[in-house]
Design a protein around this motif. Structure first.
Motif, mmCIF file in Angstrom:
data_model
loop_
_atom_site.group_PDB
_atom_site.id
_atom_site.type_symbol
_atom_site.label_atom_id
_atom_site.label_comp_id
_atom_site.label_asym_id
_atom_site.label_seq_id
_atom_site.Cartn_x
_atom_site.Cartn_y
_atom_site.Cartn_z
ATOM 1 N N ARG A 4 -8.186 6.860 -7.425
ATOM 2 C CA ARG A 4 -9.517 7.387 -7.072
ATOM 3 C C ARG A 4 -9.492 7.954 -5.649
ATOM 4 O O ARG A 4 -9.994 9.044 -5.400
ATOM 5 C CB ARG A 4 -10.549 6.258 -7.198
ATOM 6 N N ARG A 5 -8.855 7.240 -4.729
ATOM 7 C CA ARG A 5 -8.781 7.716 -3.351
ATOM 8 C C ARG A 5 -7.958 8.986 -3.231
ATOM 9 O O ARG A 5 -8.060 9.731 -2.269
ATOM 10 C CB ARG A 5 -8.198 6.620 -2.439
ATOM 11 N N ASN A 6 -7.123 9.238 -4.224
ATOM 12 C CA ASN A 6 -6.279 10.443 -4.219
ATOM 13 C C ASN A 6 -6.878 11.535 -5.120
ATOM 14 O O ASN A 6 -6.192 12.476 -5.500
ATOM 15 C CB ASN A 6 -4.873 10.066 -4.710
ATOM 16 N N ASP A 7 -8.171 11.359 -5.492
ATOM 17 C CA ASP A 7 -8.871 12.315 -6.362
ATOM 18 C C ASP A 7 -8.227 12.483 -7.723
ATOM 19 O O ASP A 7 -8.240 13.573 -8.303
ATOM 20 C CB ASP A 7 -9.008 13.692 -5.693
ATOM 21 N N GLU A 45 -8.507 11.056 -11.466
ATOM 22 C CA GLU A 45 -9.388 10.234 -12.297
ATOM 23 C C GLU A 45 -8.593 9.269 -13.155
ATOM 24 O O GLU A 45 -7.641 9.671 -13.829
ATOM 25 C CB GLU A 45 -10.208 11.147 -13.213
ATOM 26 N N THR A 71 0.043 11.933 -9.644
ATOM 27 C CA THR A 71 -0.892 13.050 -9.467
ATOM 28 C C THR A 71 -0.166 14.383 -9.708
ATOM 29 O O THR A 71 -0.673 15.266 -10.398
ATOM 30 C CB THR A 71 -1.504 13.026 -8.042
ATOM 31 N N ASP A 114 -7.747 2.243 -8.207
ATOM 32 C CA ASP A 114 -8.491 2.519 -6.986
ATOM 33 C C ASP A 114 -7.705 3.453 -6.062
ATOM 34 O O ASP A 114 -8.269 4.357 -5.447
ATOM 35 C CB ASP A 114 -8.834 1.206 -6.264
ATOM 36 N N ALA A 115 -6.397 3.249 -6.008
ATOM 37 C CA ALA A 115 -5.561 4.149 -5.199
ATOM 38 C C ALA A 115 -5.613 5.565 -5.783
ATOM 39 O O ALA A 115 -5.597 6.554 -5.049
ATOM 40 C CB ALA A 115 -4.135 3.632 -5.153
ATOM 41 N N SER A 141 0.742 4.139 -2.812
ATOM 42 C CA SER A 141 0.301 5.518 -2.592
ATOM 43 C C SER A 141 1.381 6.533 -2.916
ATOM 44 O O SER A 141 1.075 7.626 -3.399
ATOM 45 C CB SER A 141 -0.316 5.769 -1.213
ATOM 46 N N GLU A 198 0.813 -1.232 0.000
ATOM 47 C CA GLU A 198 0.000 0.000 0.000
ATOM 48 C C GLU A 198 0.841 1.275 0.000
ATOM 49 O O GLU A 198 0.535 2.245 -0.679
ATOM 50 C CB GLU A 198 -0.915 0.025 1.229
#
Ligand SMILES: Nc1ncnc2c1ncn2[C@@H]1O[C@H](COP(=O)(O)OP(=O)(O)O)[C@@H](O)[C@H]1O
Ligand SMILES: O=c1ccn([C@@H]2O[C@H](COP(=O)(O)OP(=O)(O)O)[C@@H](O)[C@H]2O)c(=O)[nH]1
Length: 238
Positions: A93-96, A98, A39, A90-91, A32, A28
């Protein structure tokens, strides 16, 4: 305004590197950190396509070595990359951030199929596209998938984030005397059989004049530095 050196990149992430210090699967913390870096690059306005490996879960060669039919083992390897792609999306998505997963093998209930035009559209909309299931063909690797998708989407460069921090004169894990190249031409990398990428991937990038930058997935900030055109890892060029 973005000062990035590239508008569109294809990032190849090693499956094995997703394990971090674990023996198996997806770590994980590593995921992240990678997502945070992607990002950052996305916010610079750079369009990011990702090809993800599967070596942390299953490698076709290993299955074949223990007596499995090679093609069957390779299909299992491709399915492993789909799991990694879903975990990564999915990680994100959790970090905003797309993201869309597109698979070279059809599993329509799970992820979108690979459709080149749609992938390009997602990229133009600022979404990260994660290309799963490699090329969709056994006997290939996700490095070759990176060269292929990179060519298809018109990426300006392939960035290979891996366990080593560049291309060396010999495998640095086996030869402590190996020296890292700053830059190297495709002809020289292929001629010297440097195994940091497989020969098919090298050859496709050479034909397409698509440069490759090899850098460490473990070095914080390295991805951004490469994208900003700074000196990081090894550049393989025409
Ligand atoms: N000349 C070389 N320069 C750098 N790395 C090399 C070289 N030859 C072999 N390697 C090996 O290639 C590995 C990276 O390639 P690979 O196993 O395909 O990684 P990935 O899982 O990222 O696709 C490194 O761990 C390194 O040990
Ligand atoms: O186009 C492809 C891409 C991948 N694979 C299989 O999927 C596995 C996982 O990919 P790879 O080893 O490239 O992952 P990585 O080294 O990046 O972890 C490979 O070992 C192959 O068995 C395949 O058959 N065709």
């Amino acid at each position: 305004m973005s000062a990035a050196a590239y508008k569109r990149i294809l990032l190849k992430l090693s499956g094995e590197a997703l394990m971090g210090d674990d023996a198996y699967g997806i770590n994980e913390e590593v995921v992240s950190r990678i997502v945070a870096e992607i990002t950052e690059v996305n916010r610079l306005g750079v369009q990011v396509g990702v090809v993800i490996g599967g070596g942390n879960i299953f490698r076709g060669m290993k299955g074949a070595a223990s007596g499995m039919d090679r093609a069957t083992a390779d299909y299992m390897g491709m399915l492993a990359t789909v799991m990694n792609a879903m975990a990564l999306a999915d990680a994100m998505r959790r970090n905003d951030l797309e993201a869309r997963v597109q698979s070279a093998l059809r599993i329509d209930q799970v992820v979108e199929p690979y459709i080149r035009g749609r992938a390009i559209r997602h990229l133009e909309e600022g979404r990260v596209v994660i290309f799963a299931a490699g090329t969709g063909n056994p006997f290939f690797t996700t490095d070759t998938a990176a060269a292929l998708r990179g060519s298809e989407i018109g990426a300006q460069i392939v960035l290979k984030a891996t366990k080593v921090d560049g291309v060396y004169t010999a495998d640095p894990k086996k030869d402590p005397q190996a020296q890292r190249y700053h830059r190297i031409s495709f002809d020289e990398a292929i001629g010297r059989n440097l195994a940091v990428l497989d020969a098919t991937a090298f050859a496709l990038c050479r034909d397409q004049k698509l440069p490759i930058n090899v850098f460490s997935i473990f070095k914080p900030g390295a991805l951004t530095r490469v994208v900003m055109g700074e000196d990081e890892g090894t550049l393989v060029h025409s």
